[in-house]
Design an enzyme around this catalytic site. Structure first.
Site, PDB file in Angstrom:
ATOM      1  N   TYR A 173       0.810  -1.209   0.000  1.00  0.00           N
ATOM      2  CA  TYR A 173       0.000   0.000   0.000  1.00  0.00           C
ATOM      3  C   TYR A 173       0.848   1.265   0.000  1.00  0.00           C
ATOM      4  O   TYR A 173       0.338   2.356   0.186  1.00  0.00           O
ATOM      5  CB  TYR A 173      -0.969  -0.007   1.184  1.00  0.00           C
ATOM      6  CG  TYR A 173      -1.983  -1.131   1.127  1.00  0.00           C
ATOM      7  CD1 TYR A 173      -3.131  -1.016   0.341  1.00  0.00           C
ATOM      8  CD2 TYR A 173      -1.798  -2.312   1.830  1.00  0.00           C
ATOM      9  CE1 TYR A 173      -4.059  -2.042   0.270  1.00  0.00           C
ATOM     10  CE2 TYR A 173      -2.724  -3.353   1.761  1.00  0.00           C
ATOM     11  CZ  TYR A 173      -3.851  -3.208   0.981  1.00  0.00           C
ATOM     12  OH  TYR A 173      -4.776  -4.230   0.906  1.00  0.00           O
ATOM     13  N   ASP A 225      -0.330 -12.003   7.243  1.00  0.00           N
ATOM     14  CA  ASP A 225       0.580 -12.916   6.544  1.00  0.00           C
ATOM     15  C   ASP A 225       2.050 -12.638   6.825  1.00  0.00           C
ATOM     16  O   ASP A 225       2.853 -13.554   6.861  1.00  0.00           O
ATOM     17  CB  ASP A 225       0.318 -12.848   5.038  1.00  0.00           C
ATOM     18  CG  ASP A 225      -0.901 -13.683   4.666  1.00  0.00           C
ATOM     19  OD1 ASP A 225      -0.976 -14.840   5.104  1.00  0.00           O
ATOM     20  OD2 ASP A 225      -1.778 -13.166   3.958  1.00  0.00           O
ATOM     21  N   HIS A 261       4.451  -5.648  -5.422  1.00  0.00           N
ATOM     22  CA  HIS A 261       3.017  -5.893  -5.619  1.00  0.00           C
ATOM     23  C   HIS A 261       2.179  -4.780  -5.024  1.00  0.00           C
ATOM     24  O   HIS A 261       2.587  -4.100  -4.075  1.00  0.00           O
ATOM     25  CB  HIS A 261       2.595  -7.252  -5.059  1.00  0.00           C
ATOM     26  CG  HIS A 261       2.728  -7.404  -3.571  1.00  0.00           C
ATOM     27  ND1 HIS A 261       1.677  -7.718  -2.751  1.00  0.00           N
ATOM     28  CD2 HIS A 261       3.806  -7.280  -2.766  1.00  0.00           C
ATOM     29  CE1 HIS A 261       2.104  -7.794  -1.493  1.00  0.00           C
ATOM     30  NE2 HIS A 261       3.379  -7.537  -1.475  1.00  0.00           N
ATOM     31  N   TYR A 307     -11.503  -1.355   1.227  1.00  0.00           N
ATOM     32  CA  TYR A 307     -11.381  -1.231   2.681  1.00  0.00           C
ATOM     33  C   TYR A 307     -10.085  -0.526   3.054  1.00  0.00           C
ATOM     34  O   TYR A 307      -9.866  -0.194   4.221  1.00  0.00           O
ATOM     35  CB  TYR A 307     -11.461  -2.618   3.335  1.00  0.00           C
ATOM     36  CG  TYR A 307     -10.156  -3.304   3.657  1.00  0.00           C
ATOM     37  CD1 TYR A 307      -9.383  -3.864   2.658  1.00  0.00           C
ATOM     38  CD2 TYR A 307      -9.691  -3.386   4.967  1.00  0.00           C
ATOM     39  CE1 TYR A 307      -8.187  -4.496   2.952  1.00  0.00           C
ATOM     40  CE2 TYR A 307      -8.492  -4.016   5.262  1.00  0.00           C
ATOM     41  CZ  TYR A 307      -7.741  -4.565   4.255  1.00  0.00           C
ATOM     42  OH  TYR A 307      -6.545  -5.184   4.545  1.00  0.00           O
ATOM     43  N   ARG A 308      -9.224  -0.235   2.068  1.00  0.00           N
ATOM     44  CA  ARG A 308      -7.870   0.251   2.304  1.00  0.00           C
ATOM     45  C   ARG A 308      -7.321   0.526   0.926  1.00  0.00           C
ATOM     46  O   ARG A 308      -7.773  -0.050  -0.043  1.00  0.00           O
ATOM     47  CB  ARG A 308      -7.111  -0.910   2.933  1.00  0.00           C
ATOM     48  CG  ARG A 308      -5.749  -0.680   3.490  1.00  0.00           C
ATOM     49  CD  ARG A 308      -5.357  -1.980   4.158  1.00  0.00           C
ATOM     50  NE  ARG A 308      -4.066  -1.893   4.813  1.00  0.00           N
ATOM     51  CZ  ARG A 308      -3.507  -2.892   5.461  1.00  0.00           C
ATOM     52  NH1 ARG A 308      -4.119  -4.066   5.536  1.00  0.00           N
ATOM     53  NH2 ARG A 308      -2.337  -2.745   6.044  1.00  0.00           N
TER      54      ARG A 308
END
Lengths: 499, 499
Positions: free
Chosen positions: B78, B137, B354, B435-436
């Site tokens: 993010y 994770d 990613h 959500y983010r």
């Protein structure tokens, strides 16, 4: 004020404005001293739509009239519908009583604030949904209002504020906000995901005066295959600590999934049994029958370590009709009732009233024993019966002490209020804060939240002034007042003394 | 800016200020185009105490310097530690790394924001507590930072924002607020009861720029007697809907208490099995062994209705050491790891990066099938592999699509960013909100939350201006900008375009 009342009647229709002496009397604190005129409103407005709520807020801003909003106003042990500031205009949301949606598949409802627990229960049943609601002891209250006040029920969804998902709120400036995923128009997830993108303001609109909640999502429980209502009784005061310490691991690992209630020999859940113990606990299990059976065996084993404890339970099929069972079994199955009012009239007489005094403490035998000991000694010194109900969660307990009195007996009533005031400071000194408070003590309770020289109060005041610069929304609620002085507000006192 | 940097060094010590080109490069968005200089900070400050955080905020106000706070800054998919506004001073909380308390009896911890999942895990184990934490994770992230960003784990406490209890926050004006029962000095219930007296602001400090969280309570899970890691595999895309619809009742009635993960054949949880299905789900059961056995039988029965589904599980004793098990079994037992990074390097190469694209949808076969179909067709059209992970809750699912690319390949990187941008508007049009979001798309995502002409944005802006009038705290985070223009703020753009 007269101009404001005309404007309300113009905007909402004359039948949406109540001003008669009888109407105003019906909206007072019902358990105040008989004859007292504390906390009396000047009028009641009854908006039926979000647009009408917006009109009420607009008029209140124009005329600088303080409002005091309630959903049903049945929260009598904490002041009922009465306003903190005498002369306020009450905003009754009883006409906003629509159950807007019940979703069987995803187990939620979307309701307006005037919907009572009775109404939601009937809406779910009459549509044939296999869903259970969660209810507090009295079914006449508002589903929304109870959640906004951090109220409790007794199913796994009994933390009503925590079972809320998505709100619509009218702000003091008339703007309409939807929280969570409802902030996206056309969202499919408003009632299924608690948060949205960015900060979540939902908690801000609970126990507050920052907005008027006009819609709320509430999560429901699937009707279980099997429901077991269980009980444990212990014989001595010394057994309360061990009872709590045996209960905690069962709650923490979800073996017991609901919010058990623990009470003394005169408590609500003890009244239904022939031989109540010194302390009596009820609890519930729900689910597939083999799982419930395995859980029940684990619960039995855990409580068997307490010498002299007795233990039992009644198993029901999930689709069984609950109307016939004892009140304790019904309330743990989300069936609304009015049974507990009987306690008040039994002990307080025809004019029986009660105050609820409700500190929170950690769920340890040590803390619960200390808090109960402190409160018992102070209550008994004031001639008030000590018969609390402890609502348990995995890590905390809300200790509700109903102080029951005859409102026509001024001395007895006064003793209860004096005890309440004393207890606020005494339990705070011991490290226990109230989760909710009667109207008359909101300032005193807020005063106890004193970390960093009352940083919470400063923070709330900053938000209040930003969101409601004219201070029209429920001034004084939970000790939050507008700082009108700095904004050239009218002659209304910033923080009135007493009532 | 030079004056501000001197002031930071004076207040915190010269070793608490980083300004070298290498240091600033290390704090960029790690998966941005190689060679891009978007989102670059001008300095990094490293406060070690609450008082030092207050000093940073004071200096930023005096010098009108925008800050950007992170706890660990490991949230690479993010944007990592990078600031929304280039030239901001990063506030790294990595030095505030104390586990202040772990309470075995009441199953909670109180931590500072620099505490990583690895750290909390070690603190709990080394003290011999029989408690499990919940981890995402990757174990290198901050426990606090992850919760504040609404992150997910895979135990029953996997809703990390929902497992928070009590915060300490430094506000933009330097004031220190404690939420919930922590607002009462000497409270014994700060980490055991979620709310306090009055409104609960905790949700306001998540995904926001309204304050800097310096302490947070986190609820832990008692080590279960027995833990079962289970799996279900289905063969065809057409089986995804039935899988979801069979899962929902099991989550709603708590038969499955954790947050299952559902992935495609190349997903994380499928990599460990020899013959992954088209869709693979892992789930977990925890508790007393007879209860777990009864739950497992119910789960098996529920999934047996799906033609061709296969099903299994591994049972562990709760005190078994997890280091040896497969990653999926470990993460559901709250054991932090770094295994999933392998996926990125396996698919993205040495310079693998990613982006995570994460909309929320209701947990129905209908919605999940529609959302997956929409995203798959757009992803494949852009040459991006569609291999999502779906994190399930009882009523909703967070659909995480990792878009993996080689950051040294500008065309491939650009394709991923273009797809992200397109997906934001396309999924919103279908009713699904994120959500983010990645740093670069925060404004675009916030734009989709458009109910009542962006009432949420107006509300957030009102709070931002009231709480942070100089706009120093993380301007632009989640699309929330200070309205400096109206306040005579300096030359800093109100809402910079692009990066």
């Amino acid at each position: 004020m007269v101009g404001a009342l005309h404007a309300f009647a113009d905007a909402l229709g004359p039948d949406a404005l109540l001003t008669s002496a009888d109407d105003l009397r019906a909206h007072r604190d019902p358990y105040s001293f008989a004859g007292s005129d504390d906390f009396t409103a000047s009028a009641v407005v009854l908006p039926a739509t979000v647009e009408q709520v917006r009109a009420v807020v607009r008029i209140a801003n124009e005329h600088r009239v303080p409002l005091w909003t309630f959903s049903q106003g049945r929260n009598n042990a904490y002041g009922g519908p009465a306003p903190r500031v005498s002369g306020s205009v009450l905003v009754s949301l009883r006409r906003m009583d629509r159950v807007l949606e019940v979703n069987q598949e995803l187990a939620y409802a979307l309701v307006e604030p005037g919907v009572r627990f009775f109404d939601l229960y009937e809406a779910v049943r009459s549509a044939g949904h296999r869903l259970w609601i969660s209810v507090p002891d009295l079914g006449w209250g508002s589903v929304v209002g109870n959640a906004l006040d951090h109220g409790w029920g007794f199913t796994p969804y009994g933390d009503h504020a925590g079972s809320q998902c998505g709100m619509e709120v009218v702000l003091a400036n008339g703007d309409v906000l939807r929280t969570g995923m409802g902030a996206m128009s056309g969202s499919r997830a408003w009632q299924v995901y608690r948060r949205g993108f960015g900060p979540s303001p939902d908690g801000l609109f609970m126990q507050s005066n920052f907005g008027i909640v006009t819609k709320m999502g509430v999560w429901l429980m699937p009707q279980p295959e099997c429901y077991l209502s269980g009980w444990v009784r212990v014989r001595d005061d010394a057994d309360l600590g061990p009872l709590i310490d045996a209960l905690r691991p069962l709650l923490l690992d979800h073996t017991i999934p609901n919010h058990p209630l623990i009470g003394g020999p005169a408590g609500a859940n003890a009244l239904e049994v022939a031989e109540p113990g010194r302390w009596n606990m009820r609890f519930a299990l729900y689910g597939r029958e083999p799982v419930v059976d395995a859980q029940f065996a684990a619960v039995r084993s855990a409580f068997s370590v307490i010498r002299g404890a007795s233990f039992g339970g009644t198993k029901y099929a999930g689709d069984q009709a609950w109307e016939a069972g004892p009140a304790g079994d019904r309330v743990q199955a989300g069936v609304p009732g009015m049974d507990i009012l009987e306690l008040v009239s039994r002990r307080g007489g025809e004019h029986g009233g009660h105050l609820d005094f409700s500190p929170v403490c950690p769920l340890t035998g040590r803390d619960v024993t200390a808090l109960c000991g402190l409160m018992r000694s102070l209550a008994e010194r004031h001639g008030v019966a000590y018969s609390p109900g402890l609502i348990a969660s995995p890590r905390s307990v809300v200790h509700v002490l109903p102080m029951i009195f005859d409102t026509s007996d001024e001395a007895e009533t006064r003793r209860a209020y004096e005890l309440y005031e004393l207890l606020v400071t005494e339990v705070a000194r011991a490290g226990y804060g109230l989760y909710r408070a009667h109207l008359r003590f909101m300032d005193l309770v807020a005063e106890q939240y004193d970390f960093n020289d009352h940083a919470q109060r400063r923070f709330n005041q900053t938000l209040k002034d930003a969101l409601d610069p004219n201070g029209i929304l429920s001034p004084g609620k939970q000790g939050i007042w507008p700082s009108l002085a700095s904004r050239g507000g009218g002659g209304r006192p910033r923080r009135p003394e007493g009532g």
